[in-house]
Scaffold this motif. Structure first.
Motif, short mmCIF file in Angstrom:
data_model
loop_
_atom_site.label_atom_id
_atom_site.label_comp_id
_atom_site.label_asym_id
_atom_site.label_seq_id
_atom_site.Cartn_x
_atom_site.Cartn_y
_atom_site.Cartn_z
N THR A 1 -73.77 23.87 -70.87
CA THR A 1 -72.89 23.52 -69.47
C THR A 1 -72.76 24.51 -68.64
O THR A 1 -71.97 24.43 -67.80
N ASP A 2 -73.48 25.98 -68.79
CA ASP A 2 -72.96 26.91 -67.99
C ASP A 2 -73.84 26.92 -66.70
O ASP A 2 -75.04 26.88 -66.83
N PRO A 3 -73.11 26.60 -65.68
CA PRO A 3 -73.87 26.44 -64.30
C PRO A 3 -74.79 27.64 -64.06
O PRO A 3 -75.76 27.72 -63.28
N GLU A 4 -74.35 28.78 -64.56
CA GLU A 4 -74.95 30.09 -63.99
C GLU A 4 -76.30 30.20 -64.55
O GLU A 4 -77.25 30.66 -64.01
N VAL A 5 -76.38 29.74 -65.96
CA VAL A 5 -77.80 29.74 -66.39
C VAL A 5 -78.81 28.85 -65.60
O VAL A 5 -79.86 29.22 -65.23
N PHE A 6 -78.41 27.84 -65.03
CA PHE A 6 -79.25 26.93 -64.30
C PHE A 6 -79.42 27.80 -62.86
O PHE A 6 -80.53 27.46 -62.20
N PHE A 7 -78.45 28.22 -62.38
CA PHE A 7 -78.68 29.14 -61.00
C PHE A 7 -79.86 30.12 -61.40
O PHE A 7 -80.71 30.15 -60.39
N HIS A 8 -79.82 30.93 -62.44
CA HIS A 8 -80.71 31.95 -62.69
C HIS A 8 -82.09 31.24 -63.05
O HIS A 8 -83.17 31.70 -62.56
N PHE A 9 -82.17 29.93 -63.45
CA PHE A 9 -83.32 29.29 -63.46
C PHE A 9 -84.01 29.05 -62.18
O PHE A 9 -85.25 29.46 -61.93
N GLY A 10 -83.27 28.70 -61.31
CA GLY A 10 -83.39 28.36 -60.00
C GLY A 10 -84.05 29.48 -59.19
O GLY A 10 -85.19 29.40 -58.52
N GLN A 11 -83.41 30.78 -59.36
CA GLN A 11 -83.89 31.99 -58.81
C GLN A 11 -85.06 32.31 -59.45
O GLN A 11 -86.21 32.86 -58.74
N THR A 12 -85.44 32.30 -60.65
CA THR A 12 -86.62 32.58 -61.31
C THR A 12 -87.61 31.62 -60.86
O THR A 12 -88.73 32.06 -60.55
N TYR A 13 -87.52 30.49 -61.03
CA TYR A 13 -88.70 29.77 -60.27
C TYR A 13 -88.86 29.82 -58.85
O TYR A 13 -90.12 29.60 -58.32
N ALA A 14 -87.91 30.06 -57.94
CA ALA A 14 -88.33 30.46 -56.60
C ALA A 14 -88.95 31.59 -56.64
O ALA A 14 -89.93 31.64 -55.73
N LYS A 15 -88.85 32.51 -57.45
CA LYS A 15 -89.52 33.98 -57.28
C LYS A 15 -91.04 33.53 -57.72
O LYS A 15 -91.99 34.16 -57.20
N LEU A 16 -91.34 32.43 -58.73
CA LEU A 16 -92.61 32.26 -59.02
C LEU A 16 -93.28 31.28 -57.97
O LEU A 16 -94.31 30.67 -58.35
N LYS A 17 -92.60 30.88 -57.04
CA LYS A 17 -93.04 29.83 -56.16
C LYS A 17 -93.28 28.37 -56.60
O LYS A 17 -93.95 27.45 -56.21
N GLU A 18 -92.26 28.13 -57.56
CA GLU A 18 -92.22 26.81 -58.27
C GLU A 18 -91.21 26.02 -57.78
O GLU A 18 -90.25 25.86 -58.30
N ASN A 19 -91.18 25.79 -56.51
CA ASN A 19 -89.94 25.16 -55.65
C ASN A 19 -89.40 24.05 -56.14
O ASN A 19 -88.10 23.71 -56.28
N ASP A 20 -90.15 23.14 -56.74
CA ASP A 20 -89.72 22.01 -57.20
C ASP A 20 -88.80 22.11 -58.59
O ASP A 20 -87.88 21.33 -58.53
N LYS A 21 -89.21 22.99 -59.36
CA LYS A 21 -88.47 23.40 -60.57
C LYS A 21 -87.32 24.08 -60.16
O LYS A 21 -86.22 23.91 -60.69
N ALA A 22 -87.16 24.80 -59.04
CA ALA A 22 -86.20 25.52 -58.85
C ALA A 22 -85.27 24.73 -58.19
O ALA A 22 -84.00 24.91 -58.55
N ARG A 23 -85.57 23.68 -57.21
CA ARG A 23 -84.49 22.66 -56.66
C ARG A 23 -83.88 21.95 -57.93
O ARG A 23 -82.75 21.71 -57.90
N GLU A 24 -84.68 21.56 -58.77
CA GLU A 24 -84.30 20.69 -59.96
C GLU A 24 -83.13 21.54 -60.79
O GLU A 24 -82.11 21.04 -61.15
#
Length: 236
Positions: free
Chosen positions: A190-213
């Motif tokens: 339940t740590d929101p920061e973990v999911f934020f960093h997931f979003g950042q990483t997927y955005a770097k990989l151009k996997e925008n759907d996963k980043a948004r999720e």
């Protein structure tokens, strides 16, 4: 002199302009050691050392930290230069004043001779930055050895995998970042920061759907998480 040091500090740490900071510091030191109180002289030396660290000139940084009797940073510069033996020699005086100093944990991890257990706050304050610094310094073996301690450190601080994941993200090792963040999610679901960093990483990989999720999950856990909102808007 104090105003010059303050100006140089701002140039270095706020503006990330080491060359400009060095020009200001040259006005403090000139060609001869300045007639300053010891504490002010040491502060100037340390600041100059940090300038050279940012420039990647660890040998010059060492000289300045040594002049300031900053044993930890002098040894740290040896480590970043790949000289683990002299890192240990410079850290030795710390053993008498702070026997549980992070330096001894760090030495143990990078040399794979761990015999000191760090504290919760030491993991929080040092682990991520040391991974990034070793990577940028090209100290691959030390970097990998420290990284291999992540599981052990997670037993002392549940955020260790998140710290490692964020370090991997910032140095561009995105696949490893995802691996660490997944471990971090399992430790702290339940740590929101973990999911934020997931979003950042997927955005770097151009996997925008996963980043948004991932970013939406972050905002479900912390609706006021401004960086997540900004990145989500940028992806749109």
């Amino acid at each position: 002199m104090e105003s010059l040091l303050r100006e140089a500090r701002n140039k270095l740490f706020l503006d990330q302009a080491p060359d400009e900071a060095l020009q200001i510091l040259s006005r403090v030191f000139g060609e001869q050691p300045p007639d300053l109180p010891t504490w002010l002289y040491n502060e100037g030396c340390e600041l100059t050392g940090y300038v050279y660290v940012l420039k990647g000139d660890y040998r010059s940084a060492y000289d300045w930290f040594f002049c300031a009797s900053n044993h930890y940073m002098a040894g740290y510069c040896c480590l970043l230069s790949g000289d683990l033996t002299n890192a240990a020699n410079n850290w030795q005086p710390l053993l008498y004043s702070r026997p549980n100093h992070w330096a001894f944990s760090l030495y143990g991890f990078v040399s794979q001779q761990a015999n000191c257990v760090p504290t919760f706050l030491q993991v929080r304050n040092h682990f991520e930055a040391d991974l990034m610094n070793l990577y940028h310094a090209g100290q691959t073996e030390a970097f990998e050895n420290l990284y291999s301690a992540t599981e052990f450190l997670s037993g002392l601080n549940l955020e260790a995998y998140k710290f490692a994941g964020r370090a991997m993200l910032h140095v561009g090792l995105y696949d490893r970042a995802l691996t660490c963040l997944e471990q971090g999610r399992q430790k702290l679901p339940t740590d929101p920061e973990v999911f934020f960093h997931f979003g950042q990483t997927y955005a770097k990989l151009k996997e925008n759907d996963k980043a948004r999720e991932a970013l939406n999950r972050c905002l479900e856990l912390a609706s006021v998480y401004v960086p997540a909102k900004a990145l989500l808007e940028a992806l749109e």
